[in-house]
Motif scaffolding. Structure first.
Motif, PDB file in Angstrom:
ATOM      1  N   VAL A 241      -8.735  11.679  -2.935  1.00  0.00           N
ATOM      2  CA  VAL A 241      -9.166  10.436  -2.556  1.00  0.00           C
ATOM      3  C   VAL A 241      -9.196   9.462  -3.419  1.00  0.00           C
ATOM      4  CG1 VAL A 241     -10.631   9.279  -0.794  1.00  0.00           C
ATOM      5  CG2 VAL A 241      -9.372  11.281  -0.200  1.00  0.00           C
ATOM      6  N   ARG A 242     -10.495  10.144  -4.471  1.00  0.00           N
ATOM      7  CA  ARG A 242     -10.884   9.190  -5.338  1.00  0.00           C
ATOM      8  C   ARG A 242     -10.050   8.833  -6.374  1.00  0.00           C
ATOM      9  NH1 ARG A 242     -13.686  12.904  -7.136  1.00  0.00           N
ATOM     10  NH2 ARG A 242     -15.884  12.563  -5.848  1.00  0.00           N
ATOM     11  N   LEU A 243      -9.098   9.658  -6.723  1.00  0.00           N
ATOM     12  CA  LEU A 243      -7.955   9.396  -7.619  1.00  0.00           C
ATOM     13  C   LEU A 243      -7.012   8.182  -7.151  1.00  0.00           C
ATOM     14  CD1 LEU A 243      -6.823  10.013 -10.688  1.00  0.00           C
ATOM     15  CD2 LEU A 243      -5.503  11.827  -9.575  1.00  0.00           C
ATOM     16  N   SER A 244      -6.678   8.388  -5.831  1.00  0.00           N
ATOM     17  CA  SER A 244      -5.697   7.460  -5.180  1.00  0.00           C
ATOM     18  C   SER A 244      -6.554   6.222  -5.160  1.00  0.00           C
ATOM     19  CB  SER A 244      -5.394   8.069  -3.855  1.00  0.00           C
ATOM     20  OG  SER A 244      -6.539   7.910  -2.725  1.00  0.00           O
ATOM     21  N   LEU A 245      -7.572   6.041  -4.995  1.00  0.00           N
ATOM     22  CA  LEU A 245      -8.288   4.932  -4.851  1.00  0.00           C
ATOM     23  C   LEU A 245      -8.301   4.215  -6.233  1.00  0.00           C
ATOM     24  CD1 LEU A 245     -11.074   5.602  -2.302  1.00  0.00           C
ATOM     25  CD2 LEU A 245      -9.058   4.174  -1.855  1.00  0.00           C
ATOM     26  N   LEU A 246      -8.531   4.943  -7.371  1.00  0.00           N
ATOM     27  CA  LEU A 246      -8.567   4.372  -8.413  1.00  0.00           C
ATOM     28  C   LEU A 246      -7.254   4.005  -9.079  1.00  0.00           C
ATOM     29  CD1 LEU A 246     -11.388   6.954 -10.229  1.00  0.00           C
ATOM     30  CD2 LEU A 246     -11.776   4.501  -9.637  1.00  0.00           C
ATOM     31  N   GLU A 247      -6.183   4.582  -8.782  1.00  0.00           N
ATOM     32  CA  GLU A 247      -4.961   4.192  -9.115  1.00  0.00           C
ATOM     33  C   GLU A 247      -4.530   2.966  -8.283  1.00  0.00           C
ATOM     34  OE1 GLU A 247      -2.253   7.445  -8.528  1.00  0.00           O
ATOM     35  OE2 GLU A 247      -2.798   8.513 -10.413  1.00  0.00           O
TER      36      GLU A 247
ATOM     37  N   PHE B 282       0.734  -1.193   0.139  1.00  0.00           N
ATOM     38  CA  PHE B 282       0.017   0.145   0.059  1.00  0.00           C
ATOM     39  C   PHE B 282       0.679   1.215  -0.252  1.00  0.00           C
ATOM     40  CE2 PHE B 282      -2.579  -3.139   2.155  1.00  0.00           C
ATOM     41  CZ  PHE B 282      -3.722  -3.458   1.356  1.00  0.00           C
ATOM     42  N   ASP B 283       2.065   1.173  -0.396  1.00  0.00           N
ATOM     43  CA  ASP B 283       2.860   2.466  -0.331  1.00  0.00           C
ATOM     44  C   ASP B 283       2.371   3.674  -0.978  1.00  0.00           C
ATOM     45  OD1 ASP B 283       4.768   1.821   1.674  1.00  0.00           O
ATOM     46  OD2 ASP B 283       6.360   1.265   0.259  1.00  0.00           O
ATOM     47  N   ASN B 284       2.037   3.246  -2.267  1.00  0.00           N
ATOM     48  CA  ASN B 284       1.835   4.274  -3.207  1.00  0.00           C
ATOM     49  C   ASN B 284       0.189   4.973  -2.914  1.00  0.00           C
ATOM     50  OD1 ASN B 284       3.660   4.106  -4.858  1.00  0.00           O
ATOM     51  ND2 ASN B 284       3.072   2.802  -6.291  1.00  0.00           N
ATOM     52  N   LEU B 285      -0.714   3.921  -2.582  1.00  0.00           N
ATOM     53  CA  LEU B 285      -1.974   4.475  -1.853  1.00  0.00           C
ATOM     54  C   LEU B 285      -1.865   5.205  -0.696  1.00  0.00           C
ATOM     55  CD1 LEU B 285      -5.029   4.173  -1.875  1.00  0.00           C
ATOM     56  CD2 LEU B 285      -4.869   2.206  -0.753  1.00  0.00           C
ATOM     57  N   SER B 286      -0.829   4.897   0.129  1.00  0.00           N
ATOM     58  CA  SER B 286      -0.703   5.343   1.478  1.00  0.00           C
ATOM     59  C   SER B 286      -0.463   6.888   1.270  1.00  0.00           C
ATOM     60  CB  SER B 286       0.334   4.512   2.286  1.00  0.00           C
ATOM     61  OG  SER B 286       0.450   5.338   3.539  1.00  0.00           O
ATOM     62  N   ASP B 287       0.755   6.989   0.549  1.00  0.00           N
ATOM     63  CA  ASP B 287       1.333   8.501   0.018  1.00  0.00           C
ATOM     64  C   ASP B 287       0.382   9.210  -0.505  1.00  0.00           C
ATOM     65  OD1 ASP B 287       3.844   7.613   1.021  1.00  0.00           O
ATOM     66  OD2 ASP B 287       4.547   7.309  -1.150  1.00  0.00           O
ATOM     67  N   ARG B 288      -0.682   8.746  -1.651  1.00  0.00           N
ATOM     68  CA  ARG B 288      -1.534   9.468  -2.123  1.00  0.00           C
ATOM     69  C   ARG B 288      -2.845   9.876  -1.117  1.00  0.00           C
ATOM     70  NH1 ARG B 288      -1.714  10.217  -7.717  1.00  0.00           N
ATOM     71  NH2 ARG B 288      -3.402  11.423  -7.306  1.00  0.00           N
TER      72      ARG B 288
ATOM     73  N   ARG C 245     -10.436  25.873  10.194  1.00  0.00           N
ATOM     74  CA  ARG C 245     -11.731  26.049   9.716  1.00  0.00           C
ATOM     75  C   ARG C 245     -11.765  25.444   8.170  1.00  0.00           C
ATOM     76  NH1 ARG C 245     -13.664  29.981   6.097  1.00  0.00           N
ATOM     77  NH2 ARG C 245     -15.943  30.271   6.296  1.00  0.00           N
ATOM     78  N   LEU C 246     -12.678  24.633   7.827  1.00  0.00           N
ATOM     79  CA  LEU C 246     -12.978  24.129   6.685  1.00  0.00           C
ATOM     80  C   LEU C 246     -14.109  24.875   5.817  1.00  0.00           C
ATOM     81  CD1 LEU C 246     -12.550  20.463   7.166  1.00  0.00           C
ATOM     82  CD2 LEU C 246     -11.027  21.856   6.433  1.00  0.00           C
ATOM     83  N   THR C 247     -13.835  24.676   4.425  1.00  0.00           N
ATOM     84  CA  THR C 247     -14.982  25.073   3.592  1.00  0.00           C
ATOM     85  C   THR C 247     -15.307  23.866   2.794  1.00  0.00           C
ATOM     86  OG1 THR C 247     -13.489  25.708   1.927  1.00  0.00           O
ATOM     87  CG2 THR C 247     -13.840  27.606   3.490  1.00  0.00           C
ATOM     88  N   GLU C 248     -16.348  24.178   2.021  1.00  0.00           N
ATOM     89  CA  GLU C 248     -17.011  22.881   0.977  1.00  0.00           C
ATOM     90  C   GLU C 248     -15.727  22.629  -0.146  1.00  0.00           C
ATOM     91  OE1 GLU C 248     -20.924  22.366  -1.129  1.00  0.00           O
ATOM     92  OE2 GLU C 248     -20.959  23.692   0.560  1.00  0.00           O
ATOM     93  N   ASN C 249     -15.052  23.754  -0.353  1.00  0.00           N
ATOM     94  CA  ASN C 249     -14.131  23.644  -1.575  1.00  0.00           C
ATOM     95  C   ASN C 249     -12.929  22.952  -1.037  1.00  0.00           C
ATOM     96  OD1 ASN C 249     -13.193  24.409  -4.075  1.00  0.00           O
ATOM     97  ND2 ASN C 249     -11.524  25.491  -3.128  1.00  0.00           N
ATOM     98  N   ASP C 250     -12.684  23.082   0.314  1.00  0.00           N
ATOM     99  CA  ASP C 250     -11.569  22.170   0.859  1.00  0.00           C
ATOM    100  C   ASP C 250     -11.872  20.657   0.785  1.00  0.00           C
ATOM    101  OD1 ASP C 250      -9.931  24.460   1.719  1.00  0.00           O
ATOM    102  OD2 ASP C 250     -11.026  24.688   3.419  1.00  0.00           O
ATOM    103  N   ILE C 251     -13.235  20.371   1.307  1.00  0.00           N
ATOM    104  CA  ILE C 251     -13.338  19.024   1.077  1.00  0.00           C
ATOM    105  C   ILE C 251     -13.516  18.489  -0.181  1.00  0.00           C
ATOM    106  CG2 ILE C 251     -15.389  17.319   1.862  1.00  0.00           C
ATOM    107  CD1 ILE C 251     -14.394  18.518   4.180  1.00  0.00           C
ATOM    108  N   GLU C 252     -13.963  19.191  -1.270  1.00  0.00           N
ATOM    109  CA  GLU C 252     -14.135  18.845  -2.516  1.00  0.00           C
ATOM    110  C   GLU C 252     -12.714  18.570  -3.281  1.00  0.00           C
ATOM    111  OE1 GLU C 252     -16.275  18.075  -4.767  1.00  0.00           O
ATOM    112  OE2 GLU C 252     -18.337  18.795  -3.918  1.00  0.00           O
ATOM    113  N   GLU C 253     -11.728  19.384  -2.737  1.00  0.00           N
ATOM    114  CA  GLU C 253     -10.564  19.120  -3.375  1.00  0.00           C
ATOM    115  C   GLU C 253      -9.788  17.996  -2.677  1.00  0.00           C
ATOM    116  OE1 GLU C 253      -8.509  20.985  -5.607  1.00  0.00           O
ATOM    117  OE2 GLU C 253     -10.478  22.025  -6.006  1.00  0.00           O
ATOM    118  N   MET C 254     -10.169  17.694  -1.445  1.00  0.00           N
ATOM    119  CA  MET C 254      -9.569  16.622  -0.833  1.00  0.00           C
ATOM    120  C   MET C 254     -10.280  15.347  -1.417  1.00  0.00           C
ATOM    121  SD  MET C 254     -10.080  15.020   3.031  1.00  0.00           S
ATOM    122  CE  MET C 254     -11.843  14.370   2.332  1.00  0.00           C
ATOM    123  N   MET C 255     -11.534  15.266  -1.776  1.00  0.00           N
ATOM    124  CA  MET C 255     -12.071  14.373  -2.120  1.00  0.00           C
ATOM    125  C   MET C 255     -11.905  13.714  -3.625  1.00  0.00           C
ATOM    126  SD  MET C 255     -13.627  13.054   0.416  1.00  0.00           S
ATOM    127  CE  MET C 255     -14.297  11.430  -0.404  1.00  0.00           C
ATOM    128  N   LYS C 256     -11.355  14.696  -4.213  1.00  0.00           N
ATOM    129  CA  LYS C 256     -10.859  14.530  -5.738  1.00  0.00           C
ATOM    130  C   LYS C 256      -9.512  13.556  -5.644  1.00  0.00           C
ATOM    131  CE  LYS C 256     -12.418  18.585  -8.348  1.00  0.00           C
ATOM    132  NZ  LYS C 256     -11.922  19.860  -8.901  1.00  0.00           N
TER     133      LYS C 256
END
Length: 465
Positions: A35-41, A3-9, A22-33
Motif C-alpha cells: 500500500v505504501r509503495l503504491s501511494l508513493l508511486e 488512477f489505473d496504476n494506483l488501482s491495480d497496485r 485468519r490474519l497474522t501481523e505479518n500478513d498486515i505488514e506485507e499488505m502495508m508495504k
C-alpha cells in the motif's frame, strides 16, 4: 483512465488479505508495504502516505479484526474508509445564492484547463439549477483565452462578457456585474488570468477582482497530472485568496492520483468537481466515497445510475425495452441503443463503474471505434432493411452491398447480424421466465429502474441552496 496504476497496485496489496479466514501481523505488514509503495508511486505527498498507512495499520492490527469473522473483508473496509477520509469524507457542495446572483471566481495556473472548466461549470449549474449564467473573460494577457471563452459560450448558448485586452480586469468585472443585473443573469463565472508560475503581480490582480466581485466561491482549477505539485500551487493560492474548493481536470487521462489524494489532506481545500473528458458536459461532482470504491476496484454504481438518469429518457428506455421483449427489435432500435450508450460517455469508463467488471477488463482493450463501425454499417442499409432484419440475414447479395457501402468486410456485417439475433434471443428468454427464475439468475432483480429526466435526485449537481 484515472488512477489505473494506483488501482491495480492497491488491489494487488489487498489480495494478500482479502478472503482470508485468519490474519497474522505479518500478513498486515506485507499488505502495508504494498500500500505504501503504491501511494508513493502515485506521487502522493509523503506526509499523507505516512499518516494514512499508520491509521490503516493501527486499525487493521486491532484485536477485533485479527480475531473476528471475515478479517480480510474488514481490512478492505478499513482501507476504503481511510481513502474516503483522505479525499474529504463527504461530498463538498457548491454554494449557490438562489435569491440573488451567485458569483464564482475561477483561478489557477495556465494550462490547467481553467477556461474550458468555466464553460463546463456554467453548463452544469444551468442544467441542474435552471440558472442563467454569464461567463466573464478576465484573461487580458492571452487574447486566445478570450476567443476560447467566446467559442465555448457560442457552443453552449451562454452569454460571454468581455471588453478586450486593453481594459483592467478590475474594471471588466465591475461592469460585468452591472451587465448581469440588467440582463437577468443570476450566475457569474469569472475566468481569471493564469500564469505558468505564481507571481506577485498575478496575485495582486486576483485580490483586486475578489474585492470587487465578492464571490461566493473561489474555485482553483488543478491539473491532476501534476501529482503532489498541485499541493504547492493550491497552498499558494489559498494563502492569498482563501480558496473555497478545487476542480481536478484531466482525470480521464493517465493520472497517477497524487493530486486527488494529497490536496484535501494537506491544504484542507475540498475537491468539488472533476473533469472527465474534453467535452463540455464532462464535468462531474467529486464524491470521495465513490472515488475510493473506484480505486479499490469495487465499481461505482451510484455514478452509473446518475449517468443513466441524467442522459437517458425514461420513455425511450421503456419503449426500447418493450420492443426487445416483444421480439420486434430491429436495426433502427439497435442504432438508438448505441446512441444512448454514447451519450453516457466512453464505453470503457462506463464499464469500470460496474462492480467486478474493471478486474475482468484489466487486460482487454475496448475499441470505441467498433461502435462507429456498427453505425456506418447500419447507415448503409435501406430503410426497409433496417425495419426487417430478416431481409439481410437471408440475402448474401444484400450483405455484400452493405459491406461495400460501409467500407467494412462481409464478416463485420455477419457479426452485426449475430449480435442482433443474440440480443433478441436473450430478451425472449427473459420474457418467458417467471419472476422467481429471474430473481435467482439476475443479481439486479428487485431493483427499480432509475427514473430518467423526471426530477433530479437530491444534490445531483453538488449544490448547496
Amino acid at each position: 483512465m484515472a488512477f489505473d496504476n494506483l488501482s491495480d497496485r492497491m488491489q494487488m496489496a489487498l489480495r494478500r488479505v482479502r478472503g482470508k479466514g485468519r490474519l497474522t501481523e505479518n500478513d498486515i505488514e506485507e499488505m502495508m508495504k504494498e500500500v505504501r509503495l503504491s501511494l508513493l508511486e502515485a506521487d502522493v505527498n509523503f506526509k499523507v502516505v505516512k499518516s494514512f498507512t499508520k491509521e490503516v495499520k493501527e486499525k487493521a492490527l486491532g484485536e477485533k479484526i485479527l480475531k473476528g469473522l471475515n478479517p480480510g473483508q474488514q481490512v478492505v473496509k478499513i482501507v476504503n474508509d481511510e481513502l474516503t477520509k483522505l479525499m474529504g469524507e463527504k461530498t463538498a457542495l457548491l454554494e449557490l445564492n438562489l435569491t440573488g446572483i451567485t458569483k464564482i471566481m475561477m483561478v489557477g495556473l495556465q494550462g490547467a484547463g481553467k477556461t474550458t472548466t468555466a464553460g463546463k461549470l456554467a453548463n452544469l449549474v444551468r442544467k441542474t439549477n435552471n440558472l442563467k449564467p454569464l461567463l466573464v473573460a478576465l484573461d487580458i494577457y492571452r487574447p486566445a483565452a478570450i476567443e476560447q471563452l467566446k467559442t465555448i459560450g457560442q457552443q453552449l448558448d451562454i452569454d460571454v462578457f468581455e471588453l478586450g485586452i486593453f481594459v483592467k480586469p478590475s474594471v471588466i468585472i465591475a461592469k460585468a456585474m452591472v451587465y448581469a443585473e440588467q440582463n437577468g443573469h443570476n450566475l457569474i463565472i469569472a475566468d481569471t488570468a493564469g500564469r505558468l508560475h505564481i507571481d506577485e503581480k498575478m496575485m495582486q490582480e486576483l485580490v483586486e477582482v475578489k474585492e470587487i466581485l465578492k464571490p461566493h466561491e473561489i474555485l482553483l482549477t488543478v491539473d491532476s497530472m501534476t501529482g503532489q505539485d498541485a499541493v504547492t500551487v493550491a497552498s499558494s493560492f489559498n494563502e492569498q485568496l482563501s480558496v473555497t474548493g478545487a476542480i481536478l481536470t484531466k482525470l480521464d487521462g493517465d493520472t497517477r492520483g497524487g493530486a486527488a489524494l494529497s490536496l484535501r489532506q494537506v491544504t484542507q481545500i475540498p475537491i468539488k468537481y472533476m473533469g472527465m473528458g474534453e467535452k463540455l458536459d464532462q464535468l462531474e461532482v467529486f464524491h470521495p466515497e465513490r472515488m475510493a470504491s473506484r480505486i479499490l476496484g469495487m465499481g461505482d454504481v451510484m455514478t452509473l445510475v446518475d449517468k443513466v438518469t441524467d442522459n437517458l429518457d425514461e420513455d425511450d428506455m421503456m419503449s426500447l425495452m418493450e420492443k426487445m421483449m416483444s421480439g420486434n427489435y430491429n436495426y433502427n432500435d439497435f442504432l438508438k441503443q448505441l446512441k444512448m450508450i454514447k451519450k453516457m460517455g466512453s464505453l470503457g469508463g462506463i464499464m469500470k463503474l460496474i462492480p467486478g467488471v474493471s478486474k475482468m477488463m484489466k487486460n482487454s482493450n475496448i475499441d470505441e471505434k467498433q461502435l462507429v463501425y456498427i453505425e456506418v454499417i447500419i447507415n448503409s442499409m435501406t430503410k426497409e432493411e433496417r425495419k426487417k432484419p430478416d431481409l439481410i440475414a437471408k440475402s448474401s447479395s444484400r450483405r455484400k452491398r452493405i459491406a461495400s457501402g460501409s467500407g467494412r468486410k462481409v464478416s463485420d456485417v455477419n457479426k452485426l447480424i449475430q449480435n442482433l439475433d443474440q440480443q433478441k434471443m436473450m430478451m425472449k428468454r427473459m420474457g418467458s421466465m417467471n419472476p422467481q427464475q429471474m430473481a435467482s439468475g439476475n443479481p439486479l432483480s428487485g431493483m427499480t429502474a432509475p427514473k430518467a429526466k423526471k426530477g433530479k435526485g437530491k444534490n445531483r449537481g453538488g449544490f448547496r441552496r
